[in-house]
Write a protein that holds these residues in place. Structure first.
Motif, short mmCIF file in Angstrom:
data_model
loop_
_atom_site.label_atom_id
_atom_site.label_comp_id
_atom_site.label_asym_id
_atom_site.label_seq_id
_atom_site.Cartn_x
_atom_site.Cartn_y
_atom_site.Cartn_z
N ALA A 30 -22.04 22.43 -13.52
CA ALA A 30 -22.10 24.03 -13.35
C ALA A 30 -22.29 24.26 -12.06
O ALA A 30 -21.61 25.09 -11.37
N VAL A 31 -23.25 23.73 -11.07
CA VAL A 31 -23.48 23.92 -9.80
C VAL A 31 -22.09 23.40 -9.09
O VAL A 31 -21.92 24.56 -8.17
N PHE A 32 -21.78 22.71 -9.11
CA PHE A 32 -20.55 22.26 -8.30
C PHE A 32 -19.32 22.81 -8.71
O PHE A 32 -18.49 23.12 -7.85
N ALA A 37 -15.48 26.80 -7.17
CA ALA A 37 -14.79 27.95 -7.65
C ALA A 37 -14.87 29.21 -6.97
O ALA A 37 -14.29 30.35 -6.97
N GLY A 38 -16.11 29.31 -5.95
CA GLY A 38 -16.21 30.09 -4.96
C GLY A 38 -17.33 31.16 -5.49
O GLY A 38 -17.88 32.14 -4.46
N TRP A 39 -17.75 31.31 -6.72
CA TRP A 39 -18.97 32.09 -7.33
C TRP A 39 -20.21 31.80 -6.42
O TRP A 39 -20.92 32.97 -6.23
N LEU A 40 -20.49 30.72 -5.91
CA LEU A 40 -21.87 30.51 -5.62
C LEU A 40 -21.37 30.25 -3.85
O LEU A 40 -22.47 30.86 -3.23
N THR A 41 -20.40 29.95 -3.46
CA THR A 41 -20.08 29.95 -2.22
C THR A 41 -20.00 31.38 -1.41
O THR A 41 -20.53 31.48 -0.18
N VAL A 210 -11.04 30.29 -10.98
CA VAL A 210 -11.37 29.09 -12.14
C VAL A 210 -11.21 27.80 -11.62
O VAL A 210 -12.14 27.07 -11.72
N LEU A 211 -10.14 27.66 -10.67
CA LEU A 211 -9.91 26.18 -10.34
C LEU A 211 -10.71 25.92 -9.13
O LEU A 211 -11.02 26.82 -8.04
N PRO A 212 -11.48 24.80 -9.06
CA PRO A 212 -11.88 24.41 -7.72
C PRO A 212 -11.03 24.35 -6.41
O PRO A 212 -9.90 23.81 -6.58
N ARG A 213 -11.67 24.83 -5.27
CA ARG A 213 -10.90 24.70 -4.11
C ARG A 213 -11.77 23.83 -2.89
O ARG A 213 -13.00 24.25 -2.84
N TYR A 214 -11.01 23.03 -2.17
CA TYR A 214 -11.54 22.42 -1.36
C TYR A 214 -12.41 23.07 -0.28
O TYR A 214 -13.59 22.88 0.44
N GLU A 215 -11.53 24.34 0.10
CA GLU A 215 -12.07 25.14 1.03
C GLU A 215 -13.28 26.00 0.98
O GLU A 215 -14.28 26.27 1.80
N ASN A 216 -13.58 25.99 -0.47
CA ASN A 216 -14.87 26.68 -0.89
C ASN A 216 -16.18 25.74 -0.75
O ASN A 216 -17.31 25.96 -0.42
#
Length: 242
Positions: A30-32, A37-41, A210-216
């Motif tokens: 969940a954390v990663f 996905a940017g929601w915590l970043t 929704v999808l993970p992004r490396y830049e995040n």
């Protein structure tokens, strides 16, 4: 490195806390996911970055008769052909500093660009030396460029720049760096008796989805690095180290 350490801690907890392995694994996922996905970043970047003037917002009065423009190093990397070049954020800082220099020359008698950056990545050359030809291509003459190529941290940037500034010579000091580094840079520069005018060269943003992004992941790593650095500054000052 910070995210890697966090991952190692989750893995250690997974191995040591046998009864809660499922909870640990789900928490780590969940954390990663929230980071990638940017929601915590996004909130991490908002906490780390400062909102100050850009170069275009500076009035002509910001350029005194003798002005120094300090640009902080933002890393180097190797291009596909093996050439050592500034990283993306650093190229923006160079461009902003060159633009400020051009504006400064319209009204000021002395305009110097001080490039501060050593070789923390252990590449073939220091940041300041690598940035020099890029500034020259931006029409900043060599005689108006001062290289400080020994600093490995933001604290050392401030300390080493303070050491080479003639006391009372410059009437205006402008500091150029990315938004995420500016809060810590200002604390460090003020620690050495300097009160530069901050100019943000660039700001990082998270892309939520929704999808993970490396830049995040990169944005979160940078934000955590700066937030830990700010906490370290206050702890060191409270204990008398700074």
């Amino acid at each position: 490195m910070i995210l890697f350490i966090l991952l190692v801690l989750f893995f250690a907890a997974f191995l040591l806390i046998r009864r809660a392995r499922l909870a640990v694994a789900l928490t780590a996922l969940a954390v990663f996911w929230l980071i990638a996905a940017g929601w915590l970043t996004a909130p991490l970047l908002a906490s780390a970055q400062t909102v100050v003037a850009s170069g275009k917002d500076l009035p002509p009065s910001a350029f005194a008769a003798r002005t120094a423009i300090v640009v902080l190093g933002g890393g180097t990397e190797y291009a596909k052909n093996g050439t050592l070049i500034p990283k993306r954020d650093a190229t923006v800082r160079i461009a902003v500093s060159a633009d400020l220099y051009a504006r400064c020359k319209r009204t000021a008698t002395v305009c110097d660009v001080i490039v501060s950056g050593g070789n923390p990545q252990h590449h073939d050359a220091a940041e300041a030396d690598t940035y020099l030809p890029w500034l020259l291509r931006e029409h900043v003459p060599r005689e108006d460029i001062i290289l400080e190529n020994r600093s490995l941290t933001t604290y050392q940037n401030a300390r080493n720049v303070a050491a080479i500034l003639p006391h009372g010579y410059y009437e205006s000091l402008i500091l150029v760096t990315s938004a995420y580094q500016m809060p810590r840079a200002l604390l460090d520069f003020r620690r050495f008796g300097m009160t530069p005018l901050p100019v943000v060269s660039d700001t990082r943003h998270a892309r939520r989805g929704v999808l993970p992004r490396y830049e995040n992941l990169i944005g979160a790593e940078i934000a955590l690095h700066e937030l830990i650095g700010l906490a370290q500054f206050y702890v060191y000052r409270a204990t008398g180290w700074f």
